[in-house]
Design an enzyme around this catalytic site. Structure first.
Site, PDB file in Angstrom:
ATOM      1  N   GLU A 205       0.807  -1.218   0.000  1.00 11.53           N
ATOM      2  CA  GLU A 205       0.000   0.000   0.000  1.00 11.53           C
ATOM      3  C   GLU A 205       0.841   1.270   0.000  1.00 11.53           C
ATOM      4  OE1 GLU A 205      -2.813  -0.461   3.160  1.00 11.53           O
ATOM      5  OE2 GLU A 205      -3.760  -2.193   2.216  1.00 11.53           O
ATOM      6  N   LYS A 341     -15.631  -1.241   2.308  1.00 10.31           N
ATOM      7  CA  LYS A 341     -14.917  -1.739   1.137  1.00 10.31           C
ATOM      8  C   LYS A 341     -15.935  -2.287   0.148  1.00 10.31           C
ATOM      9  CE  LYS A 341     -10.697  -3.059   3.636  1.00 10.31           C
ATOM     10  NZ  LYS A 341      -9.910  -4.193   4.178  1.00 10.31           N
TER      11      LYS A 341
END
EC number: 4.2.1.11
Length: 433
Positions: A205, A341
């Protein structure tokens, strides 16, 4: 007319080099939408199911040709002629066509790609930006970034057990300035790590993955905030994603095993909470995600009762963007925030429903990326549309993460003086009077 006349799916690659689904949708008025589906590394037990091929001769079994085929045949046939402007009906058709609790027949990746692409095509048909189409005329709040600057857990090969150490520029006046502050702390951290002999390679990430102890990560972040010229706790605060379900060992020595740093160390839920209490007393930590195992309802309720008026306790694997699990959490007083999400639930409408349920109950909602991302910046628009006040979309490196930050700055520019930056006020409803 906004009728769907064409749907095509294809296999593309995500930021980890793994296959994922991309979908294109065209309407009868020649409007167009395209979307790419993200994928997670550490996934919750109760998430909607990604459809993978399992053919070891292609991409080590991770291909998505089966999901693509579902898009191009079953889904395309079902949605032919449907009105793209009715997102709820489109998503309901997908849900009914699948007919399973966990989206296992069509695959959540196939369904989500279509759902997102339809939303983009509908926005294009109306001549609206995506955030305005999804959020209406009142969508003007810019989210505070929750930027992952040190990676651990399953996102790196170091000895840090917890998955993400993040910073939030709550003292910024705007998203553009917040992104600048975050970038400056990120680069200050890089300089500090480099000078002390640590590797400055980045994880999935975009955060650094130095081989340091769990608490050292907090110390380095504090130094970086100060080196960048900011005051910890006022200008910049800290957030954690523990991903504790990855630590939980249900074997004979039941508990949380620090398998990367100290394999012989096992803590029970109360000891985990004591650890967090200690850290909160020493560092400006305002948010902890997945501090306990995804099945520990009693532990979450107890932790929320003890710490819920001090910090944001975020359920990710615990809630998996699922309104049924969220409703139970609200009823039992477990957590005070939900991580959102899209691919955990599989459609845009169900995602919006989860956010609205959380907000109605006084919970915060954090729009989030996945560790396997693409150039698609859908979640940037979604965070503004739903006025969540927070977005978790990685660090200040890797173009798949930066794409979301760049889109947020574009939206803020478009909104002009109407744009409002959430800042520390995003946590206001967590403080119990």
């Amino acid at each position: 007319m906004s009728d769907i006349i064409y749907i095509e799916g294809r296999e593309i690659l995500d930021s980890r080099g793994n296959p994922t689904v991309e979908v294109e949708v065209q309407l009868s008025d020649f409007s167009y939408g395209r979307a790419c589906v993200p994928s997670g590394a550490s996934t919750g037990e109760y998430e909607a199911l990604e459809m993978r091929d399992g053919d070891k001769s292609r991409y080590m079994g991770k291909g998505v040709l089966k999901a693509v085929d579902q898009v191009n045949t079953v889904i395309a046939e079902e949605l032919d002629g449907a009105d793209a402007l009715d997102q709820a009906e489109i998503d309901n058709m997908l849900i009914n066509l699948d007919g399973t609790e966990n989206k296992s027949k069509l695959g959540a990746n196939a369904m989500l790609g279509v759902s997102m692409a339809v939303a983009r095509a509908a926005a294009d048909s109306l001549g609206l930006p995506l955030y305005r189409y999804l959020g209406g005329v009142h969508a003007m709040q810019m989210p505070v970034p929750m930027a992952n600057i040190i990676n651990g857990g399953r996102h790196s090969d170091n000895k840090i057990d917890f998955q993400e150490y993040m910073i939030m520029p709550v003292g910024a006046p705007s998203i553009r300035e917040g992104i600048r502050m975050t970038a400056e702390v990120f680069h200050a951290l890089k300089d500090i790590l480099k000078k002390e002999g640590h590797v400055t390679a980045v994880g999935d990430e975009g955060g650094f993955a130095p081989n340091i102890e769990n608490v050292q990560a907090l110390d380095y972040i504090m130094k970086a905030i100060e080196k960048a010229g900011y005051k910890p706790g006022k200008d910049v605060v800290i957030a954690l994603d523990c991903a504790s379900s990855e630590l939980f060992d249900a074997g004979d020595r039941k508990g949380y095993k620090f398998w990367k740093s100290e394999p012989s160390k096992i803590l029970n839920a109360d000891e985990m909470v004591d650890l967090f209490k200690d850290w909160i007393s020493k560092y400006p930590i305002v948010s902890i995600e997945d501090p306990l195992d995804q099945n520990d309802w009693e532990g979450y309720a107890k932790m929320t009762k003890e710490l819920g008026n001090q910090i944001q306790i975020v359920g990710d694997d615990f809630f998996v963007t699922n309104t049924k699990r969220l409703a139970r959490g609200i009823e039992e007083g477990a957590c005070n925030s939900i991580l959102i999400k899209l691919n955990q639930i599989g459609t845009v409408t169900e995602t919006i429903d989860a956010v609205r349920m959380a907000q109605k109950a006084g919970y915060t909602a954090v729009i989030s990326h996945r560790s396997g991302e693409t150039e698609d910046a859908f979640i940037a628009d979604l965070a503004v549309a739903l006025e969540t006040g927070q977005i978790k979309t990685g660090s200040m490196s890797r173009s798949d993460r930066i794409a979301k930050y760049n889109q947020l700055m574009r939206i803020e520019d478009e909104l002009g003086y109407n744009a409002r930056y959430a800042g520390m006020a995003t946590f206001a409803n967590l403080i119990k009077k």
